[in-house]
Scaffold this motif. Structure first.
Motif, short mmCIF file in Angstrom:
data_model
loop_
_atom_site.label_atom_id
_atom_site.label_comp_id
_atom_site.label_asym_id
_atom_site.label_seq_id
_atom_site.Cartn_x
_atom_site.Cartn_y
_atom_site.Cartn_z
N ARG A 100 -5.58 7.90 -6.35
CA ARG A 100 -5.33 6.70 -5.55
C ARG A 100 -4.58 7.01 -4.26
O ARG A 100 -4.67 6.26 -3.30
CB ARG A 100 -4.53 5.68 -6.37
CG ARG A 100 -5.33 5.10 -7.50
CD ARG A 100 -4.55 4.09 -8.32
NE ARG A 100 -3.80 3.15 -7.50
CZ ARG A 100 -2.54 2.76 -7.76
NH1 ARG A 100 -1.93 3.21 -8.82
NH2 ARG A 100 -1.93 1.90 -6.98
N ALA A 101 -3.81 8.09 -4.23
CA ALA A 101 -2.99 8.41 -3.06
C ALA A 101 -3.84 9.03 -1.96
O ALA A 101 -4.57 9.99 -2.18
CB ALA A 101 -1.88 9.38 -3.45
N LYS A 102 -3.76 8.46 -0.77
CA LYS A 102 -4.47 8.98 0.40
C LYS A 102 -3.56 9.86 1.25
O LYS A 102 -4.02 10.63 2.07
CB LYS A 102 -5.00 7.84 1.27
CG LYS A 102 -5.82 6.81 0.54
CD LYS A 102 -7.05 7.42 -0.09
CE LYS A 102 -7.87 6.32 -0.76
NZ LYS A 102 -8.61 6.77 -1.89
N ALA B 117 -0.07 8.30 -8.90
CA ALA B 117 -1.10 7.89 -7.94
C ALA B 117 -1.86 9.09 -7.40
O ALA B 117 -3.08 9.04 -7.22
CB ALA B 117 -0.46 7.11 -6.79
N THR C 230 -1.56 4.38 -0.41
CA THR C 230 -2.79 4.22 -1.18
C THR C 230 -3.95 3.64 -0.38
O THR C 230 -5.02 3.44 -0.93
CB THR C 230 -2.54 3.33 -2.41
OG1 THR C 230 -2.06 2.05 -1.98
CG2 THR C 230 -1.54 3.97 -3.35
N SER D 280 4.48 8.04 -7.54
CA SER D 280 3.73 8.78 -6.52
C SER D 280 2.91 9.89 -7.16
O SER D 280 1.75 10.10 -6.80
CB SER D 280 4.68 9.38 -5.48
OG SER D 280 5.34 8.36 -4.76
N LYS E 22 0.81 -1.22 0.00
CA LYS E 22 0.00 0.00 0.00
C LYS E 22 0.84 1.26 0.00
O LYS E 22 0.34 2.35 0.18
CB LYS E 22 -0.95 0.02 1.22
CG LYS E 22 -1.85 -1.18 1.30
CD LYS E 22 -2.76 -1.29 0.11
CE LYS E 22 -3.67 -2.50 0.24
NZ LYS E 22 -4.53 -2.67 -0.91
#
Length: 98
Positions: free
Chosen positions: A34-36, A29, A84, A26, A18
């Motif tokens: 997708r990146a949290k 994403a 992610t 990065s 993850k």
């Protein structure tokens, strides 16, 4: 900040698949939603910091800076990582705030 908890959470995220590390993946994403959470190494260049600050602000994604990111994730020379998974992102942010 609880450094041990932070490093453990990063290690778990990496082992769980993850955590995406490296500038290109990065950024992809982050722009793809997708990146949290984005994590930058403290030694990242000012240009990299400004670029990710702008992208994170546009995407409404939290951004953290930590020391020795590459050692925490086990990938030498990496300055940027994207988490992610929302659960891991919360765990890392909580560890940073302690």
């Amino acid at each position: 900040m609880n450094e041990i908890k932070l490093l453990a959470a990063l290690g778990f995220a990496m082992k769980a698949g993850k955590c995406l590390c490296g500038d290109f993946i990065s950024e992809k994403a982050l722009k793809g939603g997708r990146a949290k959470l984005i994590i930058l190494d403290d030694s990242a260049s000012q240009n990299t910091r400004e670029r990710y600050q702008g992208m994170c602000a546009r995407e409404n994604t939290p951004l953290l800076c930590i020391k020795e990111l590459d050692a925490a994730i086990g990938k030498e020379g990496r300055k940027v990582a994207a988490i992610t998974d929302g659960g891991f992102a919360r765990l890392i942010i909580e560890a940073r705030e302690c």
